[in-house]
Design a protein around this motif. Structure first.
Motif, PDB file in Angstrom:
ATOM      1  N   TYR A  71      57.672 -60.885  93.532  1.00  0.00           N
ATOM      2  CA  TYR A  71      58.019 -60.608  92.138  1.00  0.00           C
ATOM      3  C   TYR A  71      59.028 -59.467  92.104  1.00  0.00           C
ATOM      4  O   TYR A  71      58.978 -58.562  92.935  1.00  0.00           O
ATOM      5  CB  TYR A  71      56.791 -60.206  91.317  1.00  0.00           C
ATOM      6  N   GLN A  74      61.110 -55.390  86.805  1.00  0.00           N
ATOM      7  CA  GLN A  74      62.317 -55.113  86.026  1.00  0.00           C
ATOM      8  C   GLN A  74      62.456 -53.628  85.722  1.00  0.00           C
ATOM      9  O   GLN A  74      63.487 -53.018  86.008  1.00  0.00           O
ATOM     10  CB  GLN A  74      62.289 -55.898  84.712  1.00  0.00           C
ATOM     11  N   PHE A  85      59.203 -60.493  87.191  1.00  0.00           N
ATOM     12  CA  PHE A  85      59.709 -61.872  87.204  1.00  0.00           C
ATOM     13  C   PHE A  85      59.635 -62.439  88.615  1.00  0.00           C
ATOM     14  O   PHE A  85      59.968 -61.765  89.591  1.00  0.00           O
ATOM     15  CB  PHE A  85      61.150 -61.919  86.712  1.00  0.00           C
ATOM     16  N   MET A  92      57.121 -65.138  84.285  1.00  0.00           N
ATOM     17  CA  MET A  92      57.181 -63.696  84.068  1.00  0.00           C
ATOM     18  C   MET A  92      55.827 -63.246  83.587  1.00  0.00           C
ATOM     19  O   MET A  92      55.177 -63.930  82.788  1.00  0.00           O
ATOM     20  CB  MET A  92      58.266 -63.331  83.051  1.00  0.00           C
ATOM     21  N   ALA A 117      65.414 -63.372  84.706  1.00  0.00           N
ATOM     22  CA  ALA A 117      64.907 -63.138  83.354  1.00  0.00           C
ATOM     23  C   ALA A 117      64.949 -61.651  83.056  1.00  0.00           C
ATOM     24  O   ALA A 117      64.681 -60.823  83.926  1.00  0.00           O
ATOM     25  CB  ALA A 117      63.479 -63.665  83.221  1.00  0.00           C
TER      26      ALA A 117
END
Length: 317
Positions: A71, A74, A85, A92, A117
């Motif tokens: 993952y 962000q 994400f 997500m 994303a």
């Protein structure tokens, strides 16, 4: 000389602002990435076991999330809702301050293949759909697509995405590019080993492997922090962070600013005196003797009078 002064100021600022944080080196040894929220908490991501662990500034573990596939975190600026994400899982998820999952969004049922994303807020996502070559504005709260824009860019080496004020920021392994929503390229610059964006109000920051840059629309990419020996770097609103030799260091932005203010006057070059209005005759009769300017004559006369006065005193007059 000016360059030496600048280097001295930079070195002095670095030494004065550096602080070692008490985080176990074993916890940092296999770190793939590190993020710092604005409360000073640290998030260590390890690619070996796909784990994301949260620590406070004293090294105490506050939570841990074990993931089954890779993952991308962000941002952790809002620790109450941290977006992650996964391109592999095509989803997500959001986790809270205790690293517990609070929401999951599955893209497989509604979209093609989402390459990246970006969570704009707690309602909207921006999605790069590689299968349709479109940039999609998606409200995940009510499961509706707000807008869709043609975006035929290469997604092969994509590292991160950010959308702000109708501008699309694309970070690849070797470049940063800025587009309008009409896919007009507004800016492009080389940038090696970029990892992710960070937005601080109106300022767009890029975190790289061992450097941090600020995007300036007029000047381009401006380096604001860097250490060639650092393994990982990051920042929050108060400090820069780096992992070097499996140790964690903090550089206070406030202390760096104060130190620079104290040392800047010494680093400034001295102003040059304006030239004399009367030119000095340098050569006389071809012998190379320099003529003393007339304005210095009073100084010599005064010195002669003082010497004569001293002689008079010595003979007792």
């Amino acid at each position: 000389m000016r360059l030496i002064n600048i280097l001295f100021v930079f070195f002095f600022c670095t030494v004065a602002a550096q602080k070692s944080l008490p985080l176990d080196t074993l916890k940092l040894k296999e770190a793939k990435d590190m993020l710092a929220d604005d409360y000073g908490n640290l998030y260590i991501y390890k690619n070996k076991d796909f784990s994301l662990t949260k620590y406070d500034s004293l090294g105490k573990q506050l939570g841990k999330l074990m993931l089954t596939v890779p993952y991308k975190v962000q941002t952790v600026q809002n620790p109450l809702s941290v977006p992650l994400f996964s391109e592999n899982a095509q989803e997500m998820k959001f986790v809270d301050q205790n690293m517990n999952e609070i929401q999951r969004i599955d893209f497989k049922q509604k979209f093609g293949f989402i390459k990246m994303a970006y969570a704009e807020d707690l309602q909207q996502l921006w999605l790069l759909d590689d299968s349709t070559k479109r940039l999609i504005q998606y409200n995940f709260r009510n499961n509706t697509t707000i807008n869709s824009y043609p975006f035929d860019a290469s997604f092969d080496d994509l590292m991160d995405l950010l959308v702000f004020e109708n501008k699309v920021y694309i970070l690849t392994r070797k470049h940063i590019r800025v587009y309008s929503l009409k896919f007009e390229k507004l800016f492009e610059a080389p940038l090696e080993n970029g990892k992710r964006f960070r937005r601080e109000n109106e300022v767009i920051v890029v975190i790289a492997d061992n450097s941090i840059f600020r995007y300036d629309p007029e000047k381009g990419m401006v380096k604001i922090f860097g250490d060639p020996d650092a393994q990982i770097v990051d920042k929050n609103i108060l400090s820069y962070f780096e992992i070097k030799a499996n140790k964690l260091y903090l550089y206070s932005l406030e202390k760096i600013k104060e130190t620079k203010l104290q040392t800047e006057p010494e680093a400034q070059p001295k102003p040059t005196e304006p030239p004399s209005e009367k030119p000095i005759e340098e050569v006389k009769n071809g012998e190379g003797d320099k003529k003393v300017p007339e304005e210095k004559a009073p100084d010599n006369t005064l010195q002669k009078l003082l010497e004569d006065a001293g002689k008079v005193q010595n003979v007792g007059v």
